[in-house]
Design a protein around this motif. Structure first.
Motif, short mmCIF file in Angstrom:
data_model
loop_
_atom_site.label_atom_id
_atom_site.label_comp_id
_atom_site.label_asym_id
_atom_site.label_seq_id
_atom_site.Cartn_x
_atom_site.Cartn_y
_atom_site.Cartn_z
N ARG A 1 0.85 -1.19 0.00
CA ARG A 1 0.00 0.00 0.00
C ARG A 1 0.88 1.24 0.00
O ARG A 1 1.77 1.38 0.84
CB ARG A 1 -0.92 0.01 1.22
N TRP A 2 0.61 2.11 -0.99
CA TRP A 2 1.37 3.35 -1.12
C TRP A 2 0.41 4.52 -1.07
O TRP A 2 -0.68 4.48 -1.65
CB TRP A 2 2.13 3.40 -2.46
N GLY A 3 0.82 5.57 -0.40
CA GLY A 3 0.01 6.77 -0.30
C GLY A 3 0.55 7.91 -1.12
O GLY A 3 1.74 7.97 -1.44
N GLY A 4 -0.34 8.85 -1.48
CA GLY A 4 0.07 10.06 -2.17
C GLY A 4 0.21 9.94 -3.67
O GLY A 4 0.64 10.90 -4.31
N LEU B 1 0.54 -8.41 -9.92
CA LEU B 1 -0.66 -9.08 -10.41
C LEU B 1 -1.81 -8.10 -10.64
O LEU B 1 -2.60 -8.28 -11.56
CB LEU B 1 -1.11 -10.16 -9.42
N GLY B 2 -1.94 -7.11 -9.78
CA GLY B 2 -3.06 -6.20 -9.92
C GLY B 2 -2.84 -4.90 -9.17
O GLY B 2 -2.02 -4.81 -8.26
N LEU B 3 -3.61 -3.87 -9.59
CA LEU B 3 -3.59 -2.56 -8.96
C LEU B 3 -5.01 -2.16 -8.62
O LEU B 3 -5.92 -2.37 -9.43
CB LEU B 3 -2.98 -1.50 -9.89
N THR B 4 -5.22 -1.60 -7.45
CA THR B 4 -6.54 -1.12 -7.06
C THR B 4 -6.38 0.06 -6.13
O THR B 4 -5.27 0.38 -5.68
CB THR B 4 -7.35 -2.23 -6.39
N ALA B 5 -7.49 0.74 -5.86
CA ALA B 5 -7.49 1.92 -5.00
C ALA B 5 -8.26 1.62 -3.73
O ALA B 5 -9.33 1.00 -3.77
CB ALA B 5 -8.10 3.12 -5.72
N SER B 6 -7.70 2.06 -2.63
CA SER B 6 -8.32 1.83 -1.32
C SER B 6 -8.69 3.17 -0.71
O SER B 6 -7.97 4.16 -0.84
CB SER B 6 -7.34 1.09 -0.40
N VAL B 7 -9.85 3.16 -0.01
CA VAL B 7 -10.30 4.38 0.65
C VAL B 7 -9.49 4.64 1.92
O VAL B 7 -9.31 5.78 2.34
CB VAL B 7 -11.80 4.29 0.98
N ALA B 8 -8.97 3.57 2.51
CA ALA B 8 -8.18 3.72 3.73
C ALA B 8 -6.99 4.63 3.46
O ALA B 8 -6.17 4.35 2.59
CB ALA B 8 -7.71 2.36 4.24
N GLY B 9 -6.93 5.73 4.20
CA GLY B 9 -5.90 6.72 3.92
C GLY B 9 -4.52 6.27 4.38
O GLY B 9 -4.36 5.65 5.43
N THR B 10 -3.52 6.59 3.56
CA THR B 10 -2.11 6.37 3.90
C THR B 10 -1.38 7.68 3.64
O THR B 10 -1.61 8.34 2.63
CB THR B 10 -1.51 5.24 3.04
N GLU B 11 -0.52 8.07 4.53
CA GLU B 11 0.17 9.33 4.39
C GLU B 11 0.91 9.40 3.05
O GLU B 11 1.44 8.40 2.57
CB GLU B 11 1.18 9.52 5.53
N ALA B 12 0.92 10.60 2.50
CA ALA B 12 1.62 10.80 1.22
C ALA B 12 3.08 10.41 1.35
O ALA B 12 3.77 10.86 2.27
CB ALA B 12 1.49 12.26 0.78
N LEU C 1 -7.07 8.73 -2.33
CA LEU C 1 -7.06 7.26 -2.34
C LEU C 1 -5.64 6.73 -2.18
O LEU C 1 -4.67 7.41 -2.53
CB LEU C 1 -7.65 6.75 -3.66
N SER C 2 -5.55 5.53 -1.66
CA SER C 2 -4.26 4.84 -1.52
C SER C 2 -4.17 3.76 -2.57
O SER C 2 -5.16 3.10 -2.91
CB SER C 2 -4.13 4.23 -0.12
N LEU C 3 -2.97 3.56 -3.08
CA LEU C 3 -2.73 2.54 -4.10
C LEU C 3 -2.39 1.22 -3.42
O LEU C 3 -1.53 1.16 -2.54
CB LEU C 3 -1.58 2.95 -5.01
N GLU C 4 -3.06 0.15 -3.84
CA GLU C 4 -2.79 -1.18 -3.33
C GLU C 4 -2.29 -2.05 -4.47
O GLU C 4 -2.88 -2.08 -5.55
CB GLU C 4 -4.03 -1.80 -2.69
N LEU C 5 -1.19 -2.76 -4.22
CA LEU C 5 -0.60 -3.64 -5.22
C LEU C 5 -0.72 -5.08 -4.76
O LEU C 5 -0.41 -5.40 -3.60
CB LEU C 5 0.88 -3.30 -5.45
N SER C 6 -1.14 -5.96 -5.66
CA SER C 6 -1.18 -7.39 -5.40
C SER C 6 0.05 -8.02 -6.02
O SER C 6 0.29 -7.89 -7.22
CB SER C 6 -2.46 -8.02 -5.98
N ILE C 7 0.85 -8.70 -5.19
CA ILE C 7 2.10 -9.30 -5.64
C ILE C 7 1.93 -10.82 -5.64
O ILE C 7 1.49 -11.42 -4.64
CB ILE C 7 3.27 -8.90 -4.72
N GLY C 8 2.29 -11.45 -6.77
CA GLY C 8 2.15 -12.89 -6.91
C GLY C 8 3.47 -13.61 -6.87
O GLY C 8 4.49 -13.06 -6.43
#
Length: 303
Positions: free
Chosen positions: A7-10, A29-40, A16-23
């Motif tokens: 999870r990366w912020g900013g 494997l995939g990229l999605t956006a999470s509402v859970a805030g992460t500091e920039a 939104l926070s960026l979430e990466l799925s690693i296989g």
């Protein structure tokens, strides 16, 4: 099947926070956006792992793809396209690596451990070799790049420079959106690590390109980190002509093609010379026939 989550912020709009799925193989494997805030600028990385240099490329692609998106569905759709483009062009690039592995490599390099070069690895490990690219000149179809070593040792007989050319990947849905970078291929620069320049050929006019450089050992047993990307745009044909650039085969064809062109040109020149000689002989014969006819006419007049 995702094995790890990052999870990366900013990086995304709307907070939104960026979430990466690693296989398997630590591949994306995939990229999605999470509402859970992460500091920039904050990165949530699983314990015992660290990101590779390819992670910076993912961040750069995500920023470009999602810039200007005003709704969460739009962000998710652009992330889907960005991930698809990444897996198509850079799917074999690992996003994570074991932290202890990189620490061990750095320790081995600092001690000057024997490496794959038959001697010793560069001081502080090959990964410490950092470079910077410069644009010397860009035309409508060629670009000359140079570079310098910023840190680390660059003296390795069997090592070579590897330079990669990338371009923007456009959306396939006719929206005009940029969905990241697409690799046009990597090239091993001839001449070893003493070389400091390279010329790209057969580029498209009026097109943005991105280049980056690294050193690789024999058999790709080791590789340094990629340099920062250098962005440049080729000129139009009219601008190149106005600048006095010469257009010939030397700037487009590779040496083997130039030799083939020379052989064909020589053969064509010989054929043209033979044809011209034959035409001149025919003209001479025609002139002789005309002279004979004129003599016959003179004899008739005398009679």
């Amino acid at each position: 099947m995702a094995l790890l989550q990052l999870r990366w912020g900013g990086l995304l709009p709307l907070g939104l926070s960026l979430e990466l799925s690693i296989g398997p193989g630590f591949l994306l494997l995939g990229l999605t956006a999470s509402v859970a805030g992460t500091e920039a600028g904050a990165e949530e990385v699983p314990e015992g792992f660290e990101v590779t240099s390819s992670a910076a490329d993912v961040k750069r692609a995500v920023r470009r793809s999602c810039a200007g998106a005003t709704t969460r569905p739009a962000v998710l759709e652009r992330l889907r396209r960005c991930c698809s483009a990444w897996r198509h062009s850079r799917g074999s690039a690992a996003i994570l690596q074991l932290a202890e592995r990189s620490a061990a490599a750095a320790a081995a390099g600092a001690q000057g451990a024997p490496g794959a070069l038959g001697g010793r690895l560069p001081a502080a490990a090959p990964e410490s070799l950092r470079t910077r690219l410069f644009l010397e000149r860009a035309g409508c179809q060629t670009a000359r790049l140079s570079w310098e070593v910023l840190s680390g040792e660059a003296e390795a007989d069997a090592a070579k420079w590897e330079i990669e050319l990338l371009t923007l990947q456009r959306s396939t849905h006719n929206t005009g959106d940029e969905v990241g970078l697409r690799s046009l291929g990597c090239t091993l620069v001839p001449g070893g690590l003493s070389v400091r320049e390279f010329v790209f050929r057969r580029l498209r006019p009026l097109t943005w390109h991105h280049a980056r450089l690294r050193a690789v050992g024999p058999g790709r047993r080791w590789a340094s980190v990629w340099s920062d990307e250098l962005s440049f745009k080729t000129t139009s044909l009219e601008e190149a002509k106005a600048a006095g650039r010469q257009f010939d085969a030397n700037s487009v064809l590779v040496p083997s093609e130039l030799r083939l062109l020379a052989a064909v040109a020589a053969r064509t020149a010989g054929s043209d010379a033979s044809t011209q000689s034959a035409e001149e002989e025919n003209d001479d014969d025609g002139d002789e026939d005309v002279e004979e006819e004129e003599e016959d006419d003179d004899d008739d007049d005398d009679d």
